[in-house]
Scaffold this active site. Sequence first.
Site, mmCIF file in Angstrom:
data_model
loop_
_atom_site.group_PDB
_atom_site.id
_atom_site.type_symbol
_atom_site.label_atom_id
_atom_site.label_comp_id
_atom_site.label_asym_id
_atom_site.label_seq_id
_atom_site.Cartn_x
_atom_site.Cartn_y
_atom_site.Cartn_z
ATOM 1 N N CYS A 1 14.252 11.060 5.914
ATOM 2 C CA CYS A 1 14.326 10.635 7.313
ATOM 3 C C CYS A 1 15.749 10.738 7.854
ATOM 4 C CB CYS A 1 13.821 9.212 7.441
ATOM 5 S SG CYS A 1 14.659 8.100 6.331
ATOM 6 N N GLU B 1 11.156 16.629 14.392
ATOM 7 C CA GLU B 1 11.437 16.375 12.976
ATOM 8 C C GLU B 1 10.630 17.373 12.155
ATOM 9 O OE1 GLU B 1 9.815 12.851 10.929
ATOM 10 O OE2 GLU B 1 11.806 12.568 10.076
ATOM 11 N N GLU C 1 10.452 1.725 10.059
ATOM 12 C CA GLU C 1 11.471 2.736 9.763
ATOM 13 C C GLU C 1 10.782 4.083 9.900
ATOM 14 O OE1 GLU C 1 14.495 1.972 9.305
ATOM 15 O OE2 GLU C 1 14.335 -0.163 8.873
ATOM 16 N N LYS D 1 0.852 -1.196 0.000
ATOM 17 C CA LYS D 1 0.000 0.000 0.000
ATOM 18 C C LYS D 1 0.885 1.242 0.000
ATOM 19 C CE LYS D 1 -1.616 2.951 2.790
ATOM 20 N NZ LYS D 1 -1.608 4.178 1.954
HETATM 21 P P1 NAP Z 1 2.981 8.635 7.304
HETATM 22 O O1 NAP Z 1 2.010 9.729 7.336
HETATM 23 O O2 NAP Z 1 3.329 7.944 8.552
HETATM 24 O O3 NAP Z 1 2.432 7.579 6.217
HETATM 25 C C1 NAP Z 1 3.163 6.435 5.846
HETATM 26 C C2 NAP Z 1 2.208 5.414 5.274
HETATM 27 O O4 NAP Z 1 1.309 4.953 6.297
HETATM 28 C C3 NAP Z 1 1.324 5.952 4.152
HETATM 29 O O5 NAP Z 1 1.142 4.951 3.185
HETATM 30 C C4 NAP Z 1 0.035 6.251 4.898
HETATM 31 O O6 NAP Z 1 -1.108 6.315 4.073
HETATM 32 C C5 NAP Z 1 -0.032 5.079 5.842
HETATM 33 N N1 NAP Z 1 -0.923 5.257 6.993
HETATM 34 C C6 NAP Z 1 -1.345 6.417 7.555
HETATM 35 N N2 NAP Z 1 -2.168 6.160 8.604
HETATM 36 C C7 NAP Z 1 -2.272 4.805 8.708
HETATM 37 C C8 NAP Z 1 -2.968 3.908 9.589
HETATM 38 N N3 NAP Z 1 -3.735 4.374 10.579
HETATM 39 N N4 NAP Z 1 -2.832 2.586 9.405
HETATM 40 C C9 NAP Z 1 -2.050 2.100 8.416
HETATM 41 N N5 NAP Z 1 -1.378 2.892 7.542
HETATM 42 C C10 NAP Z 1 -1.475 4.227 7.694
HETATM 43 O O7 NAP Z 1 4.371 9.100 6.683
HETATM 44 P P2 NAP Z 1 4.578 10.064 5.444
HETATM 45 O O8 NAP Z 1 4.002 11.376 5.820
HETATM 46 O O9 NAP Z 1 4.110 9.388 4.210
HETATM 47 O O10 NAP Z 1 6.173 10.090 5.363
HETATM 48 C C11 NAP Z 1 6.967 10.939 6.153
HETATM 49 C C12 NAP Z 1 7.532 10.227 7.369
HETATM 50 O O11 NAP Z 1 8.211 9.032 6.982
HETATM 51 C C13 NAP Z 1 8.568 11.035 8.099
HETATM 52 O O12 NAP Z 1 8.339 10.991 9.485
HETATM 53 C C14 NAP Z 1 9.885 10.339 7.780
HETATM 54 O O13 NAP Z 1 10.908 10.525 8.715
HETATM 55 C C15 NAP Z 1 9.472 8.936 7.649
HETATM 56 N N6 NAP Z 1 10.418 8.168 6.838
HETATM 57 C C16 NAP Z 1 11.264 7.279 7.457
HETATM 58 C C17 NAP Z 1 12.188 6.573 6.709
HETATM 59 C C18 NAP Z 1 13.107 5.589 7.370
HETATM 60 O O14 NAP Z 1 13.648 4.734 6.665
HETATM 61 N N7 NAP Z 1 13.318 5.635 8.661
HETATM 62 C C19 NAP Z 1 12.254 6.743 5.327
HETATM 63 C C20 NAP Z 1 11.384 7.648 4.737
HETATM 64 C C21 NAP Z 1 10.459 8.349 5.509
HETATM 65 P P3 NAP Z 1 -1.606 7.772 3.531
HETATM 66 O O15 NAP Z 1 -0.594 8.198 2.547
HETATM 67 O O16 NAP Z 1 -2.934 7.503 2.952
HETATM 68 O O17 NAP Z 1 -1.645 8.686 4.737
#
Ligand code: NAP
Length: 477
Positions: free
Chosen positions: A284, A381, A250, A175
């Site tokens: 990240c 962050e 992650e 997804k």
């Molecule tokens: P996010 O808001 O946490 O969303 C990540 C994924 O989770 C999306 O596909 C999102 O769908 C889904 N999601 C949201 N709510 C959910 C729920 N209740 N149940 C299951 N899935 C759910 O993250 P983002 O805004 O896309 O990305 C930014 C974040 O990712 C930052 O905090 C960054 O640091 C982190 N990141 C970490 C790494 C690493 O390797 N450590 C790498 C890249 C990014 P939707 O898109 O529909 O909301």
Amino acid sequence: MNDFPTQLLINGTWLDGSGAKRLAIVNPATEEPFAEVSSATADEIGQAAKAAQAAFESGWRDLPPGQRAEMLHNLAKRIRENTENIAQLETRNVGKPIGDARWEADAGAKVFDYYAGAIGHLCGQTIPVARGGFDFTLRQPMGVIAAITPWNFPFLIACWKVAPALAAGNAVVLKPASLTPLTALMLGQLAQEADLPNGVLQVLPGSGAEAGHALATHPLVRKIGFTGSTEVGTTIMKLAADDIKRVSLELGGKSPNIVFADANWERAAAESPMSVFANTGQDCCARSRMFIEQSIFDRFVDQFVAATEALNIGDPGNETTQVGPMICAAQRELSESFIAGARDAGCEIRSGGDRPDESGFYLNPAVITGVETSDRAWREEIFGPVVCLRPFNDEAEMLREVNDTNFGLSGSVWSSNLSRALRVARRVESGVISVNTHSSVHTEAPFGGFKRSGLGRDLGMSAMEACTEVKNIYVGE
Ligand code: NAP
Ligand code: MG
């Protein structure tokens, strides 16, 4: 008619999806919508989970490892043949500079090649147990693995999650993030072209609240591989608890960049802007907290600001662009709120922080000094093009500040004294750290975080092992 898929890929068939809702896909460089994508319902996630389980049981798990490897090498080849298409689509959907997007598409192919090769190295052990007989372990696939991915590196992170899971013999339901589903769908299309059996890799865009939640709670899903925010990662871990689903998370970061006066600090000043402003700070691993030894602080800041102001910011389709727009209006406003908060707190904005005139979600990289360790911009962050620099005098005190955070993903240390650099690298509480460079992510090496930056590791053999269960078999004498 688009020349890229916009439907759901369920069990080898492209379907419109029954839900009324569709995901609007916007080009961040123009703010214009250019496509609509189906959004999976909970029911469709359930269908995909069942199809994945059937594909797993009806052949994928028992396929000779050599055949699985051949299919994954084929998929790598198809990715390579389509690098330009993937990169152009990623740039249009994410606003990522085209050079970066090409590099990421090619890196995705390398990830599939690496795990295809790793299949022959996924070994158990023979164990000399006390009572004699013959004891050995197998690494067995788990079954259905869910992959839930973010919008900042949509194609590459999808490859990081999917490749080790498939290589270990699991079926995957992917997804992607709602803002950026296009290259994940393309990965599904290329997997079909590489003759992966139906149901082995399915791709279902949809909202986190409905599709993501349904996937994370589906009883057939044995493991959730998640990359995203710490906030949603916490939710995923709670959702996984009832079934004791395995999770790998992650999550966010607030990584340090530590520069000692004995380093080649001119080089550090020249290279460090891209350690935080690459991908417009939406990384990240962004080194967003900089610790500069006091004796070089003023000169370092001057050179860092000059290097930042020399960056090519603009149209991500241009070959020479280094920094494109942010992903959407809301993320830009969030970054701006941190900059405004820092200004109100009396910090100095040494460069940027303003919007250029053109349309697109652009934000000039902000360089901030005069920050207190209690300031929000220093602690949270930001996930945008914002960096804070602070001077330090004493190594032990600096390390206390470095580790005074809930995050622990990445970081850099610059010193020409290798003993010092390694001493500091060992003390920094993070899963990844680089010395005299900002390069710290390698396909072959484990990547992940300490503390609230995550659980488990992507990449390397660790990621593949984490897509297996260990089975111990004892044969009596
Ligand atoms: P996010 O808001 O946490 O969303 C990540 C994924 O989770 C999306 O596909 C999102 O769908 C889904 N999601 C949201 N709510 C959910 C729920 N209740 N149940 C299951 N899935 C759910 O993250 P983002 O805004 O896309 O990305 C930014 C974040 O990712 C930052 O905090 C960054 O640091 C982190 N990141 C970490 C790494 C690493 O390797 N450590 C790498 C890249 C990014 P939707 O898109 O529909 O909301
Ligand atoms: Mg989000």
